[in-house]
Design a protein around this motif. Structure first.
Motif, PDB file in Angstrom:
ATOM      1  N   GLY A 151      27.931  -1.035 -11.167  1.00  0.00           N
ATOM      2  CA  GLY A 151      29.326  -0.854 -11.073  1.00  0.00           C
ATOM      3  C   GLY A 151      30.284  -0.980 -12.204  1.00  0.00           C
ATOM      4  N   SER A 152      31.530  -1.008 -11.950  1.00  0.00           N
ATOM      5  CA  SER A 152      32.583  -0.948 -13.010  1.00  0.00           C
ATOM      6  C   SER A 152      32.378  -2.444 -13.751  1.00  0.00           C
ATOM      7  N   PHE A 153      32.529  -2.109 -14.987  1.00  0.00           N
ATOM      8  CA  PHE A 153      32.327  -3.296 -16.009  1.00  0.00           C
ATOM      9  C   PHE A 153      33.420  -4.320 -15.448  1.00  0.00           C
ATOM     10  N   THR A 154      34.757  -3.826 -15.565  1.00  0.00           N
ATOM     11  CA  THR A 154      35.661  -4.665 -15.219  1.00  0.00           C
ATOM     12  C   THR A 154      35.791  -5.634 -13.969  1.00  0.00           C
ATOM     13  N   SER A 155      35.681  -4.571 -12.861  1.00  0.00           N
ATOM     14  CA  SER A 155      35.469  -5.156 -11.487  1.00  0.00           C
ATOM     15  C   SER A 155      34.442  -6.407 -11.326  1.00  0.00           C
ATOM     16  N   ASP A 169      28.024   6.348  -8.416  1.00  0.00           N
ATOM     17  CA  ASP A 169      28.416   6.854  -9.727  1.00  0.00           C
ATOM     18  C   ASP A 169      27.991   5.907 -10.957  1.00  0.00           C
ATOM     19  N   LEU A 189      28.250   7.564 -13.892  1.00  0.00           N
ATOM     20  CA  LEU A 189      29.189   8.251 -14.984  1.00  0.00           C
ATOM     21  C   LEU A 189      27.971   9.088 -15.883  1.00  0.00           C
ATOM     22  N   ALA A 206      28.884  -0.345 -22.107  1.00  0.00           N
ATOM     23  CA  ALA A 206      30.262   0.105 -22.007  1.00  0.00           C
ATOM     24  C   ALA A 206      30.453   1.143 -22.902  1.00  0.00           C
ATOM     25  N   TYR A 222      25.682  -4.229 -15.108  1.00  0.00           N
ATOM     26  CA  TYR A 222      26.462  -3.316 -15.465  1.00  0.00           C
ATOM     27  C   TYR A 222      26.172  -1.962 -15.335  1.00  0.00           C
ATOM     28  N   GLY A 253      26.383  -5.820  -8.991  1.00  0.00           N
ATOM     29  CA  GLY A 253      26.212  -4.401  -9.442  1.00  0.00           C
ATOM     30  C   GLY A 253      25.063  -3.661  -9.173  1.00  0.00           C
TER      31      GLY A 253
END
Length: 181
Positions: free
Chosen positions: A28-32, A80, A82, A165, A161, A26
């Protein structure tokens, strides 16, 4: 798992010949990140292999640099975060190695280019004029960084992360306390 199997097969190798696992850490995207970390931890535990973590920002630079002009080249990797923010960290590419030279931090996304200009670092990453994505092919250029950091603690390690989230933020705001973990 099919992607891991295909990668090993395409390289002419097999899991029994692997002596360490390296996983994107990371941000990065939590899920990935969660999926990648679960696969990496499962392989590491199942095969009794050390697990090494590598920054997604480092993989942006190392996965995309080429042997161009001689000398030190400086990059500001950005992803990014967010909420109109970006994660950034500075890196140098010199003599076949990529090294992080500054701490990862969050900055307003509209300040990434100016930050790069102020430090003499070329902004790179998704949504930058040099639209570079993190890529595992750069791991070889990060060997010193990975070895210096050493393996992670398999029980305690979690990917970075970067921020909670959105669902957790909303739950904690609604309940006035941290989400039990």
């Amino acid at each position: 798992m099919p992607a891991v199997d295909r990668s090993l097969r395409d390289s002419g190798s097999e899991l029994s010949r692997v002596d360490r696992i390296i996983c994107g850490a990371g941000p990065g995207s939590f899920t990935s990140l969660r999926i990648a970390a679960s696969i990496a931890k499962g392989l590491a535990v199942g095969r009794a292999l050390p697990l090494f973590a590598v920054s997604s920002l480092a993989l942006i630079v190392a996965g995309n640099v080429s042997d161009g002009p001689r000398g030190v080249r400086r990059y500001l990797a950005a992803l990014d975060a967010l909420r109109n923010e970006s994660y950034v960290a500075e890196f140098e590419h010199y003599a076949g190695e990529v090294r992080q030279t500054g701490e990862m931090r969050r900055v307003p996304s509209n300040e990434v280019v100016a930050l790069g200009e102020s430090t003499g670092a070329r902004p790179v990453g998704p949504d930058q004029s040099d639209n570079w994505l993190p890529h595992a092919r750069g791991v070889a250029l990060l060997g010193s960084e990975i070895n210096d950091a050493g393996p992670v603690n398999l029980v305690a390690w979690e990917p970075l992360y970067g921020r909670m989230a959105e669902a957790q933020v909303k739950w904690e705001a609604a309940h006035g306390r941290r989400l039990p973990g």
